[in-house]
Design a protein around this motif. Structure first.
Motif, short mmCIF file in Angstrom:
data_model
loop_
_atom_site.label_atom_id
_atom_site.label_comp_id
_atom_site.label_asym_id
_atom_site.label_seq_id
_atom_site.Cartn_x
_atom_site.Cartn_y
_atom_site.Cartn_z
N THR A 11 0.83 -1.20 0.00
CA THR A 11 0.00 0.00 0.00
C THR A 11 0.87 1.26 0.00
OG1 THR A 11 -1.71 -1.21 1.20
CG2 THR A 11 -1.88 1.19 1.19
N VAL A 12 1.93 1.25 0.79
CA VAL A 12 2.86 2.38 0.82
C VAL A 12 3.51 2.55 -0.55
CG1 VAL A 12 5.08 3.15 1.78
CG2 VAL A 12 3.28 2.35 3.29
N ALA A 13 3.92 1.44 -1.17
CA ALA A 13 4.54 1.52 -2.50
C ALA A 13 3.58 2.11 -3.53
CB ALA A 13 5.02 0.13 -2.93
N ILE A 14 2.32 1.69 -3.48
CA ILE A 14 1.31 2.24 -4.40
C ILE A 14 1.14 3.74 -4.16
CG2 ILE A 14 -1.17 2.23 -4.95
CD1 ILE A 14 -1.09 -0.83 -4.33
N GLY A 15 1.06 4.12 -2.90
CA GLY A 15 0.92 5.53 -2.57
C GLY A 15 2.10 6.36 -3.05
N LEU A 16 3.31 5.85 -2.85
CA LEU A 16 4.50 6.57 -3.31
C LEU A 16 4.53 6.71 -4.82
CD1 LEU A 16 7.23 5.03 -0.96
CD2 LEU A 16 6.44 7.41 -1.00
N GLY A 23 -5.81 16.89 -12.60
CA GLY A 23 -5.77 15.44 -12.44
C GLY A 23 -4.55 14.98 -11.69
N TYR A 24 -3.43 15.69 -11.88
CA TYR A 24 -2.22 15.34 -11.14
C TYR A 24 -2.39 15.59 -9.64
CZ TYR A 24 0.20 14.77 -15.55
OH TYR A 24 0.58 14.34 -16.78
N ALA A 25 -3.07 16.67 -9.30
CA ALA A 25 -3.33 16.96 -7.89
C ALA A 25 -4.21 15.87 -7.29
CB ALA A 25 -4.00 18.32 -7.73
N GLU A 26 -5.21 15.42 -8.04
CA GLU A 26 -6.08 14.34 -7.56
C GLU A 26 -5.29 13.06 -7.36
OE1 GLU A 26 -9.51 12.97 -6.03
OE2 GLU A 26 -9.15 15.00 -6.71
N ALA A 27 -4.41 12.74 -8.32
CA ALA A 27 -3.60 11.53 -8.21
C ALA A 27 -2.67 11.61 -7.01
CB ALA A 27 -2.80 11.32 -9.49
N ARG A 28 -2.02 12.76 -6.84
CA ARG A 28 -1.06 12.89 -5.74
C ARG A 28 -1.75 12.86 -4.38
NH1 ARG A 28 3.99 14.48 -7.83
NH2 ARG A 28 3.87 15.53 -9.84
N LEU A 79 -0.78 6.09 1.08
CA LEU A 79 0.50 6.23 1.75
C LEU A 79 0.30 6.44 3.25
CD1 LEU A 79 3.58 6.44 1.59
CD2 LEU A 79 3.30 8.86 1.05
N GLY A 80 -0.61 7.31 3.62
CA GLY A 80 -0.90 7.56 5.03
C GLY A 80 -1.46 6.35 5.73
N LEU A 81 -2.39 5.67 5.09
CA LEU A 81 -2.99 4.48 5.70
C LEU A 81 -1.97 3.37 5.85
CD1 LEU A 81 -5.55 3.17 6.81
CD2 LEU A 81 -6.15 2.53 4.47
N GLY A 82 -1.16 3.16 4.83
CA GLY A 82 -0.13 2.13 4.89
C GLY A 82 0.91 2.42 5.96
N LEU A 83 1.36 3.68 6.04
CA LEU A 83 2.34 4.04 7.06
C LEU A 83 1.76 3.91 8.47
CD1 LEU A 83 4.14 7.10 5.45
CD2 LEU A 83 5.07 4.80 5.85
N ALA A 84 0.48 4.26 8.62
CA ALA A 84 -0.17 4.09 9.92
C ALA A 84 -0.18 2.62 10.33
CB ALA A 84 -1.59 4.65 9.89
N ALA A 85 -0.48 1.74 9.37
CA ALA A 85 -0.50 0.31 9.68
C ALA A 85 0.90 -0.19 10.03
CB ALA A 85 -1.06 -0.47 8.49
N LEU A 89 2.06 9.37 -5.71
CA LEU A 89 2.46 10.66 -5.16
C LEU A 89 3.59 11.30 -5.97
CD1 LEU A 89 1.84 12.56 -2.74
CD2 LEU A 89 3.70 11.42 -1.55
N PHE A 90 4.57 10.50 -6.35
CA PHE A 90 5.75 11.06 -7.00
C PHE A 90 5.83 10.83 -8.50
CE2 PHE A 90 7.19 10.65 -2.56
CZ PHE A 90 7.44 11.99 -2.33
N ALA A 91 5.00 9.96 -9.07
CA ALA A 91 5.01 9.72 -10.51
C ALA A 91 3.58 9.55 -11.03
CB ALA A 91 5.86 8.49 -10.84
N PRO A 92 2.73 10.56 -10.86
CA PRO A 92 1.33 10.38 -11.26
C PRO A 92 1.15 10.16 -12.77
CG PRO A 92 1.73 12.66 -10.71
CD PRO A 92 2.96 11.90 -10.32
N GLY A 93 1.96 10.83 -13.59
CA GLY A 93 1.85 10.64 -15.03
C GLY A 93 2.17 9.21 -15.43
N LEU A 94 3.24 8.67 -14.88
CA LEU A 94 3.62 7.29 -15.16
C LEU A 94 2.58 6.32 -14.63
CD1 LEU A 94 5.78 5.35 -16.26
CD2 LEU A 94 6.91 5.50 -14.03
N ALA A 95 2.05 6.62 -13.45
CA ALA A 95 1.01 5.75 -12.87
C ALA A 95 -0.24 5.74 -13.75
CB ALA A 95 0.66 6.23 -11.46
#
Length: 128
Positions: A21-26, A50-55, A63-69, A29-35
């Motif tokens: 989940t953290v990897a998906i979030g990252l 759309g980039y803001a929505e993706a990030r 990312l937040g949920l995964g890091l919390a877990a 967050l950092f490569a929305p166009g590629l994602a």
């Protein structure tokens, strides 16, 4: 703050789902166009929102949920992680049935979402 790496199999599998989940979030967050390209999606020309929505939604939230877990390592946080992926899988199934989105990519992503839901839920409910 120390990162607790579980030794019990069930909790370790839930921990691994949080890592994915953290990897998906990252990725979002950092490569929305590629994602978006990897998912076969494209933004309209001149519309950078759309980039803001993706990030934010597709990147920051998982990312937040995964890091919390990972950092809290509590069953209720794993329950939230599993429930979130289970409802995401339900939404994908609904889309596949209602929106003519029955594609190979959607089937593959559905399997990923079901696995990421099953791992923490199996731990929380004592199946592993």
């Amino acid at each position: 703050m120390d990162v607790y790496i579980p030794s019990e199999t069930g909790e370790f599998l839930a921990f691994c789902a949080a890592l994915v989940t953290v990897a998906i979030g990252l990725f979002f967050l950092f490569a929305p166009g590629l994602a978006f390209r990897a998912m076969g999606l494209a933004l309209r020309e001149g519309r950078r929102g759309g980039y803001a929505e993706a990030r934010s939604t597709l990147g920051g939230f998982p990312l937040g949920l995964g890091l919390a877990a990972i950092f809290l390592a509590q069953p209720m946080v794993y329950l939230a992680l599993g429930a979130a992926f289970a409802l995401a899988a339900f939404g994908r199934i609904l889309s596949m049935m209602s929106d003519s989105a029955n594609t190979a990519l959607n089937w593959a992503l559905l399997l990923v979402q079901l696995a990421l839901a099953a791992l923490p839920l199996a731990y929380v409910f004592g199946f592993t």
